[in-house]
Motif scaffolding. Structure first.
Motif, PDB file in Angstrom:
ATOM      1  N   MET A  51       0.832  -1.209   0.000  1.00 15.56           N
ATOM      2  CA  MET A  51       0.000   0.000   0.000  1.00 15.56           C
ATOM      3  C   MET A  51       0.865   1.258   0.000  1.00 15.56           C
ATOM      4  O   MET A  51       0.559   2.227  -0.708  1.00 15.56           O
ATOM      5  CB  MET A  51      -0.927  -0.005   1.215  1.00 15.56           C
ATOM      6  N   ILE A  52       1.935   1.256   0.791  1.00 18.85           N
ATOM      7  CA  ILE A  52       2.852   2.397   0.785  1.00 18.85           C
ATOM      8  C   ILE A  52       3.485   2.564  -0.595  1.00 18.85           C
ATOM      9  O   ILE A  52       3.599   3.686  -1.121  1.00 18.85           O
ATOM     10  CB  ILE A  52       3.935   2.233   1.864  1.00 18.85           C
ATOM     11  N   HIS A  53       3.898   1.466  -1.193  1.00 21.18           N
ATOM     12  CA  HIS A  53       4.487   1.524  -2.531  1.00 21.18           C
ATOM     13  C   HIS A  53       3.480   2.079  -3.534  1.00 21.18           C
ATOM     14  O   HIS A  53       3.819   2.951  -4.358  1.00 21.18           O
ATOM     15  CB  HIS A  53       4.942   0.132  -2.951  1.00 21.18           C
ATOM     16  N   ALA A  54       2.239   1.610  -3.472  1.00 16.88           N
ATOM     17  CA  ALA A  54       1.215   2.077  -4.404  1.00 16.88           C
ATOM     18  C   ALA A  54       0.938   3.565  -4.217  1.00 16.88           C
ATOM     19  O   ALA A  54       0.805   4.310  -5.194  1.00 16.88           O
ATOM     20  CB  ALA A  54      -0.068   1.269  -4.220  1.00 16.88           C
ATOM     21  N   TYR A  55       0.856   3.989  -2.955  1.00 15.78           N
ATOM     22  CA  TYR A  55       0.649   5.429  -2.708  1.00 15.78           C
ATOM     23  C   TYR A  55       1.779   6.246  -3.318  1.00 15.78           C
ATOM     24  O   TYR A  55       1.546   7.304  -3.923  1.00 15.78           O
ATOM     25  CB  TYR A  55       0.517   5.687  -1.202  1.00 15.78           C
ATOM     26  N   SER A  56       3.017   5.756  -3.189  1.00 11.35           N
ATOM     27  CA  SER A  56       4.147   6.522  -3.721  1.00 11.35           C
ATOM     28  C   SER A  56       4.086   6.626  -5.233  1.00 11.35           C
ATOM     29  O   SER A  56       4.437   7.666  -5.802  1.00 11.35           O
ATOM     30  CB  SER A  56       5.472   5.882  -3.284  1.00 11.35           C
ATOM     31  N   LEU A  57       3.631   5.574  -5.895  1.00 12.41           N
ATOM     32  CA  LEU A  57       3.510   5.620  -7.354  1.00 12.41           C
ATOM     33  C   LEU A  57       2.419   6.597  -7.791  1.00 12.41           C
ATOM     34  O   LEU A  57       2.600   7.361  -8.749  1.00 12.41           O
ATOM     35  CB  LEU A  57       3.202   4.222  -7.901  1.00 12.41           C
ATOM     36  N   VAL A  58       1.292   6.573  -7.092  1.00  8.04           N
ATOM     37  CA  VAL A  58       0.199   7.493  -7.425  1.00  8.04           C
ATOM     38  C   VAL A  58       0.682   8.939  -7.325  1.00  8.04           C
ATOM     39  O   VAL A  58       0.435   9.756  -8.223  1.00  8.04           O
ATOM     40  CB  VAL A  58      -1.015   7.263  -6.497  1.00  8.04           C
ATOM     41  N   HIS A  59       1.378   9.255  -6.251  1.00  5.44           N
ATOM     42  CA  HIS A  59       1.843  10.627  -6.053  1.00  5.44           C
ATOM     43  C   HIS A  59       3.022  10.970  -6.962  1.00  5.44           C
ATOM     44  O   HIS A  59       3.107  12.094  -7.467  1.00  5.44           O
ATOM     45  CB  HIS A  59       2.200  10.842  -4.589  1.00  5.44           C
ATOM     46  N   ASP A  60       3.925  10.034  -7.189  1.00  5.31           N
ATOM     47  CA  ASP A  60       5.056  10.296  -8.100  1.00  5.31           C
ATOM     48  C   ASP A  60       4.588  10.613  -9.509  1.00  5.31           C
ATOM     49  O   ASP A  60       5.236  11.380 -10.228  1.00  5.31           O
ATOM     50  CB  ASP A  60       6.000   9.096  -8.147  1.00  5.31           C
ATOM     51  N   ASP A  61       3.481  10.020  -9.914  1.00  3.38           N
ATOM     52  CA  ASP A  61       2.979  10.205 -11.280  1.00  3.38           C
ATOM     53  C   ASP A  61       2.241  11.524 -11.477  1.00  3.38           C
ATOM     54  O   ASP A  61       1.943  11.900 -12.615  1.00  3.38           O
ATOM     55  CB  ASP A  61       2.031   9.058 -11.658  1.00  3.38           C
ATOM     56  N   ALA A  73      -6.722  11.423  -7.213  1.00  2.00           N
ATOM     57  CA  ALA A  73      -5.464  10.687  -7.122  1.00  2.00           C
ATOM     58  C   ALA A  73      -4.704  11.070  -5.858  1.00  2.00           C
ATOM     59  O   ALA A  73      -4.138  10.206  -5.168  1.00  2.00           O
ATOM     60  CB  ALA A  73      -4.609  10.959  -8.361  1.00  2.00           C
ATOM     61  N   ILE A  74      -4.682  12.363  -5.539  1.00  2.00           N
ATOM     62  CA  ILE A  74      -4.013  12.804  -4.315  1.00  2.00           C
ATOM     63  C   ILE A  74      -4.665  12.164  -3.096  1.00  2.00           C
ATOM     64  O   ILE A  74      -3.985  11.643  -2.198  1.00  2.00           O
ATOM     65  CB  ILE A  74      -4.066  14.339  -4.206  1.00  2.00           C
ATOM     66  N   LEU A  75      -5.994  12.172  -3.070  1.00  5.21           N
ATOM     67  CA  LEU A  75      -6.702  11.593  -1.932  1.00  5.21           C
ATOM     68  C   LEU A  75      -6.523  10.080  -1.855  1.00  5.21           C
ATOM     69  O   LEU A  75      -6.423   9.516  -0.757  1.00  5.21           O
ATOM     70  CB  LEU A  75      -8.185  11.946  -2.019  1.00  5.21           C
ATOM     71  N   ALA A  76      -6.478   9.415  -3.004  1.00  2.05           N
ATOM     72  CA  ALA A  76      -6.250   7.965  -3.011  1.00  2.05           C
ATOM     73  C   ALA A  76      -4.889   7.636  -2.419  1.00  2.05           C
ATOM     74  O   ALA A  76      -4.749   6.699  -1.612  1.00  2.05           O
ATOM     75  CB  ALA A  76      -6.361   7.421  -4.433  1.00  2.05           C
ATOM     76  N   GLY A  77      -3.868   8.409  -2.787  1.00  2.00           N
ATOM     77  CA  GLY A  77      -2.547   8.198  -2.204  1.00  2.00           C
ATOM     78  C   GLY A  77      -2.544   8.441  -0.708  1.00  2.00           C
ATOM     79  O   GLY A  77      -1.972   7.665   0.065  1.00  2.00           O
ATOM     80  N   ASP A  78      -3.192   9.536  -0.291  1.00  2.00           N
ATOM     81  CA  ASP A  78      -3.285   9.834   1.143  1.00  2.00           C
ATOM     82  C   ASP A  78      -3.951   8.683   1.895  1.00  2.00           C
ATOM     83  O   ASP A  78      -3.484   8.264   2.963  1.00  2.00           O
ATOM     84  CB  ASP A  78      -4.096  11.113   1.367  1.00  2.00           C
ATOM     85  N   ALA A  79      -5.048   8.190   1.342  1.00  2.00           N
ATOM     86  CA  ALA A  79      -5.803   7.131   2.011  1.00  2.00           C
ATOM     87  C   ALA A  79      -5.005   5.833   2.068  1.00  2.00           C
ATOM     88  O   ALA A  79      -5.049   5.104   3.074  1.00  2.00           O
ATOM     89  CB  ALA A  79      -7.127   6.901   1.288  1.00  2.00           C
ATOM     90  N   LEU A  80      -4.258   5.539   1.004  1.00  4.63           N
ATOM     91  CA  LEU A  80      -3.444   4.321   1.003  1.00  4.63           C
ATOM     92  C   LEU A  80      -2.359   4.381   2.070  1.00  4.63           C
ATOM     93  O   LEU A  80      -2.040   3.374   2.705  1.00  4.63           O
ATOM     94  CB  LEU A  80      -2.813   4.108  -0.371  1.00  4.63           C
TER      95      LEU A  80
END
Length: 296
Positions: free
Chosen positions: A80-90, A115-122
């Protein structure tokens, strides 16, 4: 020592499938407050990805004798942390990528605010998952994940990366950047698995940390190489993006051949680090070889 390749590959495939199942259990829970947010979260995590980090959690933990039940929560948390980082990096404010894992990035498939909120939530869901099961070393696990993701780990690496665009960077600085941006989470994955089995004082934890440090850097060097040598369809993301952004990479500093040699040297260092674990480390060794032989 001869490695039974099909058996080892089968073990890796089994833990990858287990990680998918555990992630789906967390992300498909009923009763979400906002359907669009849940959809964006699921889109960013499920159905795609190599799952290298959760696989490392399981393989490191198994190598030291942990039960898979004790590894499910940290494996889900780190992905989940990895996925959040990808969402925000993109995001447009970061790397501004349109393609990830062979499909539109989250801010393209949905929109930028979601996308920002999805990363925050993850990010917060990761710590909820990690804390969901009692464990005698839970505090050490939470600290490991927080440090790897935060200001002294992955976030710092991304900040250094953004500041390095178009600027000169020597090899030592590039290595330090990669050790934070990519290596910190890979080291955390291995440590989380180890902590699922033993205390931090166990000497095998230090051996696994050496393995993870070498493999984290080798993984990123190989990523840099693939950005030069790979194609967009195979990679699942836009090839050549680093050069277009004028980002410092190992191929840019050393050339492709020397970068590949450096990754191979790091692989050998990682394999040497596994010697204290004996035969139990075979799946970790096989995964290390895959990490620098992959084509995406």
């Amino acid at each position: 020592m001869c490695v039974e390749t099909p058996r080892v590959e089968g073990a890796i495939d089994a833990v990858r499938a287990r990680s998918e199942h555990v992630l789906a259990g967390w992300l498909n829970r009923q009763g979400g407050t906002c359907v669009s947010l849940d959809d964006a979260i699921s889109y960013s995590v499920l159905g795609t990805g190599k799952r290298l980090r959760p696989v490392l959690v399981y393989l490191a933990g198994r190598a030291l004798g942990a039960d898979d039940d004790a590894l499910d929560a940290p494996a889900a948390a780190i992905e989940m942390i990895h996925a959040y980082s990808l969402v925000h990096d993109d995001l447009p404010a970061m790397d501004d990528d349109d393609l990830r894992r062979g499909r539109p990035t989250v801010h393209r498939a949905f929109d930028e605010p979601l996308a920002i909120l999805a990363g925050d939530a993850l990010q917060t869901l990761a710590f909820e998952a990690l804390a969901s099961r009692p464990h005698p070393r839970l505090g050490a696990m939470v600290t490991t994940l927080a440090r790897a993701a935060g200001r002294d780990g992955m976030a710092a690496g991304q900040a250094i990366d953004l500041g390095a665009v178009g600027a000169p960077m020597d090899l030592a600085a590039l290595q330090a950047m990669h050790q934070h941006k990519t290596g910190a989470l890979i080291r955390a994955a291995v440590r989380l698995g180890a902590l699922g089995a033993v205390d931090e004082s166990d000497p095998r934890v230090a051996a696994l940390d050496r393995y993870a440090s070498a493999m984290g850097l080798a993984f990123q060097i190989h990523d840099d190489v693939l950005d030069v040598t790979g194609d967009t369809q195979t990679l699942g993301k836009t090839s050549g993006a680093d050069a277009r952004r004028d980002k410092p990479t190992y191929p840019a500093l050393l050339g492709v051949a020397q970068a590949q040699n450096r990754a191979r040297d790091l692989l050998n260092d990682a394999l040497d680090s596994l010697e204290p674990l004996g035969e139990a480390s075979q799946p970790l060794a096989a995964l290390a070889r895959f990490m620098i032989d992959r084509d995406h």
